[in-house]
Design an enzyme around this catalytic site. Structure first.
Site, PDB file in Angstrom:
ATOM      1  N   CYS A  86       7.366 -12.168   5.453  1.00 59.33           N
ATOM      2  CA  CYS A  86       7.096 -10.930   6.183  1.00 59.33           C
ATOM      3  C   CYS A  86       5.635 -10.899   6.623  1.00 59.33           C
ATOM      4  O   CYS A  86       4.749 -11.331   5.887  1.00 59.33           O
ATOM      5  CB  CYS A  86       7.396  -9.723   5.299  1.00 59.33           C
ATOM      6  SG  CYS A  86       7.044  -8.136   6.096  1.00 59.33           S
ATOM      7  N   CYS A  97       0.815  -1.213   0.000  1.00 56.46           N
ATOM      8  CA  CYS A  97       0.000   0.000   0.000  1.00 56.46           C
ATOM      9  C   CYS A  97       0.849   1.263   0.000  1.00 56.46           C
ATOM     10  O   CYS A  97       2.014   1.264   0.392  1.00 56.46           O
ATOM     11  CB  CYS A  97      -0.901   0.039   1.242  1.00 56.46           C
ATOM     12  SG  CYS A  97      -2.077  -1.303   1.340  1.00 56.46           S
ATOM     13  N   CYS A 104      13.051 -10.843   7.384  1.00 53.85           N
ATOM     14  CA  CYS A 104      13.062 -11.652   6.164  1.00 53.85           C
ATOM     15  C   CYS A 104      14.426 -12.287   5.920  1.00 53.85           C
ATOM     16  O   CYS A 104      14.533 -13.275   5.187  1.00 53.85           O
ATOM     17  CB  CYS A 104      12.627 -10.815   4.958  1.00 53.85           C
ATOM     18  SG  CYS A 104      13.564  -9.298   4.720  1.00 53.85           S
ATOM     19  N   TYR A 138      14.280  -2.352  -2.206  1.00 56.94           N
ATOM     20  CA  TYR A 138      13.412  -2.597  -3.364  1.00 56.94           C
ATOM     21  C   TYR A 138      12.187  -1.697  -3.457  1.00 56.94           C
ATOM     22  O   TYR A 138      11.874  -1.189  -4.524  1.00 56.94           O
ATOM     23  CB  TYR A 138      12.965  -4.065  -3.321  1.00 56.94           C
ATOM     24  CG  TYR A 138      11.993  -4.462  -4.412  1.00 56.94           C
ATOM     25  CD1 TYR A 138      12.374  -4.451  -5.750  1.00 56.94           C
ATOM     26  CD2 TYR A 138      10.691  -4.860  -4.113  1.00 56.94           C
ATOM     27  CE1 TYR A 138      11.496  -4.825  -6.762  1.00 56.94           C
ATOM     28  CE2 TYR A 138       9.803  -5.235  -5.109  1.00 56.94           C
ATOM     29  CZ  TYR A 138      10.207  -5.222  -6.432  1.00 56.94           C
ATOM     30  OH  TYR A 138       9.342  -5.573  -7.428  1.00 56.94           O
ATOM     31  N   GLY A 153       1.431   0.114  -5.186  1.00 59.25           N
ATOM     32  CA  GLY A 153       0.193  -0.645  -5.356  1.00 59.25           C
ATOM     33  C   GLY A 153      -0.475  -0.275  -6.657  1.00 59.25           C
ATOM     34  O   GLY A 153      -0.674   0.909  -6.932  1.00 59.25           O
ATOM     35  N   CYS A 187      11.513  -1.169   8.059  1.00 55.15           N
ATOM     36  CA  CYS A 187      11.669  -2.205   7.038  1.00 55.15           C
ATOM     37  C   CYS A 187      12.871  -1.906   6.137  1.00 55.15           C
ATOM     38  O   CYS A 187      12.869  -0.921   5.397  1.00 55.15           O
ATOM     39  CB  CYS A 187      10.396  -2.309   6.201  1.00 55.15           C
ATOM     40  SG  CYS A 187      10.516  -3.492   4.840  1.00 55.15           S
ATOM     41  N   ASN A 231      -1.384   1.513   5.526  1.00 56.05           N
ATOM     42  CA  ASN A 231      -0.283   0.758   4.933  1.00 56.05           C
ATOM     43  C   ASN A 231       0.328  -0.092   6.035  1.00 56.05           C
ATOM     44  O   ASN A 231       0.814   0.426   7.033  1.00 56.05           O
ATOM     45  CB  ASN A 231       0.772   1.703   4.352  1.00 56.05           C
ATOM     46  CG  ASN A 231       1.990   0.963   3.841  1.00 56.05           C
ATOM     47  OD1 ASN A 231       1.911  -0.210   3.484  1.00 56.05           O
ATOM     48  ND2 ASN A 231       3.127   1.641   3.811  1.00 56.05           N
ATOM     49  N   GLY A 232       0.296  -1.411   5.866  1.00 52.73           N
ATOM     50  CA  GLY A 232       0.860  -2.299   6.871  1.00 52.73           C
ATOM     51  C   GLY A 232       0.025  -3.547   7.027  1.00 52.73           C
ATOM     52  O   GLY A 232      -0.818  -3.876   6.192  1.00 52.73           O
ATOM     53  N   CYS A 292      14.362  -3.568  10.679  1.00 53.96           N
ATOM     54  CA  CYS A 292      13.834  -4.925  10.789  1.00 53.96           C
ATOM     55  C   CYS A 292      14.475  -5.793   9.712  1.00 53.96           C
ATOM     56  O   CYS A 292      14.434  -5.450   8.527  1.00 53.96           O
ATOM     57  CB  CYS A 292      12.314  -4.924  10.616  1.00 53.96           C
ATOM     58  SG  CYS A 292      11.580  -6.584  10.544  1.00 53.96           S
TER      59      CYS A 292
END
Length: 589
Positions: free
Chosen positions: A480, A98, A534, A340, A124, A334, A198-199, A531
């Site tokens: 994730c 998002c 991943c 990316y 998105g 993140c 968003n999340g 974080c």
């Protein structure tokens, strides 16, 4: 295909009926003000303040192996419908789900919102919506598709007002997906409220079950709807404390913007997983957005991030007020935003995305050098890292793969199957650059490895003598749960194979990933604030419910029915008696 709705406020309070004045200038409260001066008079006494809220007025300076068989949860049918072909290569990258934007105090709020969503389109592409406030009425237009497909001049004319929020979302296709497109708008006893999120909430199932037990009725299968219900049942006063109280029940990732009849509110979760920034236009309008690239397009000046655990309330009377949730743990932003998701021209978490990616490439050139004649990128996300690699290695960067930007996610495949059809539609090798050359190919990540193997084959078929893959991220070994759509751990190639096994699977002559320790060293003192779940499988917030995703497929959140039947892809993890938390069976070694 669009939904248009006008939500009339339920409250007749005169305080909510004041028109928003045009060209009003807003400013952050200065450090000289009392910590309680921003509050309504009824809350200014310290004894009347809720003990778990902190009020703030100062303007800060600027290899996990799965031992649990999960094949029963996987679907073998990846195609939906007759001759259409679903491009599985699109699912071979993590998906940021998002992007959000909020604007307060501009007479063209909805149009600016529309432009800002264009800048965030990369976050998105399958749904978009805007909610604007005019004469204390929240008006909403949402639709399935790109921003330019959902909105036109006539629709934006139906969204007047000086305050608006917007949302772009990524999801899977579904016949009922429209109802899940945000922003969501709801009326409750004190008025109306809209939200864009968003999340991902890791305790969504528990919260929804609790609310349904108490009589709540849900219209969507989105975790965002839970937030509206929590606000509606809150008895806190004034209004923004309802949002504070609701957010303190949430676990996971959320960067949200809310709009009411007279207020714009921005909230970021205590860990700050997903980005959210604040800016200001020359006329004083306040802007919130997921990335600074949205501020640039609408000529808003970047001021700062919305801090983790911060609630920012903007209205005509008090300007911008800042409140902090409690507790406030160490941020866990993140890292994949820099690898990316974000555009290179954005500043995310206080760092230039372009500079980060350039350094990733330099690190690869220093720690995984190889004799080569040319450096190319997998466009578009690998370009900046490839430039960094080429600069450090002293080897020319060339455009060896040309990307087509006119291919959708669904297209017709010829009856005579063409090998690597999906990749060939999007990427075309340049034989003059590749033929007879030792080629370094820089990409941002490897997820399943399917697309990488096809790219290597394309380059070799174009005459490359050697193909060396360099990946500008560490190996992805875990899913994730914080707003990124990734495959299950079982599908992640780095979770099942060693680097050498992946090299053989892909078919390249050498393969190297960005070393995890080098990544953290590059981030220096900021390293603990990110974080890396991943890459490590260590989750800052452990999911209570486990979403096991099907191979090559994703949760279709357009389905109706009881919560526990949604997609059949949610299972309850075994209970850990020591922590009383639900643990992902896929992460138990």
């Amino acid at each position: 295909m669009a939904a248009i709705s006008n939500i009339s406020p339920l409250s007749s309070s005169s305080s909510l009926s004041k028109p928003i004045s045009k060209n009003h200038s807003y400013s952050l409260n200065t450090p000289q003000k009392s910590a309680f001066s921003l509050l309504p008079k009824t809350l200014q006494k310290p004894s009347s303040l809720p003990c778990n809220y902190v009020y703030h007025t100062q303007k800060p300076q600027f290899t996990i192996s799965s031992k649990t068989p999960i094949s029963d949860f996987f679907s073998t049918n990846k195609n939906e419908g007759g001759s259409s072909f679903i491009d599985d290569d699109d699912n071979d990258k993590p998906r940021e789900e998002c992007g959000v934007v909020g604007i307060f105090g501009d007479p063209e709020a909805s149009r600016l919102c529309y432009l800002a969503l264009h800048a965030l389109q990369h976050r998105g592409q399958e749904g978009a919506g805007i909610v604007a406030v005019n004469d204390n009425v929240l008006q909403s237009i949402t639709g399935v598709g790109l921003v330019s497909e959902v909105f036109n001049e006539s629709k934006l004319d139906r969204l007047p007002g000086e305050m608006a929020i917007g949302h772009v979302r990524y999801s899977t296709a579904g016949s009922s997906m429209l109802k899940n497109v945000q922003p969501f708008v709801a009326g409750y006893r004190f008025g109306s409220i809209g939200v864009a999120h968003n999340g991902n909430l890791v305790n969504y199932g528990a919260l929804r079950a609790m609310l349904e037990d108490n009589g709540s009725i849900f219209n969507t299968s989105s975790d965002t709807e839970v937030v509206l219900h929590l606000i509606a049942i809150s008895k806190a006063r004034p209004f923004f404390l309802r949002i504070v109280e609701a957010c303190e029940k949430l676990e996971g990732a959320y960067s949200m913007v809310f709009v009411t009849e007279d207020k714009l509110v921005a909230v970021r979760d205590p860990h700050g997983f997903r980005p959210l920034v604040m800016g200001r236009r020359s006329n004083g309008a306040v802007v919130f957005a997921s990335e600074t690239c949205a501020l640039d397009l609408i000529e808003a000046t970047y001021e700062r991030e919305v801090y983790p655990a911060e609630v920012l309330v903007v209205d005509k009377k008090d300007g911008v007020q800042s409140v902090f949730l409690m507790p406030r743990p160490e941020p866990k932003q993140c890292i994949f935003e820099h690898i990316y998701f974000a555009l290179p021209n954005s500043v995310v978490f206080g760092r230039s995305v372009y500079e980060s990616r350039h350094v990733f490439g330099e690190i690869l050139a220093s720690e995984a050098p190889v004799d080569c004649d040319v450096v190319i990128a997998v466009p578009d996300s690998g370009v900046v890292s490839a430039l960094g690699y080429a600069a450090k290695a002293g080897v020319p960067f060339q455009q060896g793969l040309i990307r087509s930007h006119y291919v959708g996610r669904t297209f017709i495949e010829p009856s005579q199957k063409i090998r690597d059809f999906g990749v060939k539609l999007k990427l075309s090798p340049v034989r003059g650059v590749l033929e007879g050359k030792r080629v370094v190919v820089v990409d941002d990540s490897i997820v399943r490895g399917t697309t990488s193997s096809k790219i290597v084959r394309l380059i070799k078929e174009a005459g490359a003598k050697e193909v060396h893959m360099r990946i500008a991220s560490p190996p992805i070994i875990a899913s994730c749960y914080y707003g990124v759509d990734t495959p299950s751990s079982q599908e992640l190639i780095s979770n099942r194979m060693s680097v050498e096994e992946i090299r053989q699977f892909i078919g390249c002559d050498s393969l190297a990933f960005l070393p995890f320790d080098s990544l953290k060293k590059m981030l220096s003192s900021d390293s603990p604030k990110f974080c890396y779940a991943c890459f490590s499988g260590k989750y800052p917030v452990m999911p209570r419910e486990v979403k096991v995703k099907r191979v090559g497929d994703f949760l279709d959140d357009g389905l109706n029915g009881p919560f526990d039947s949604i997609d059949g892809g949610w299972i309850q993890g075994p209970r850990n008696l020591n922590t009383e938390k639900e643990i992902d069976p896929l992460l138990q070694a």
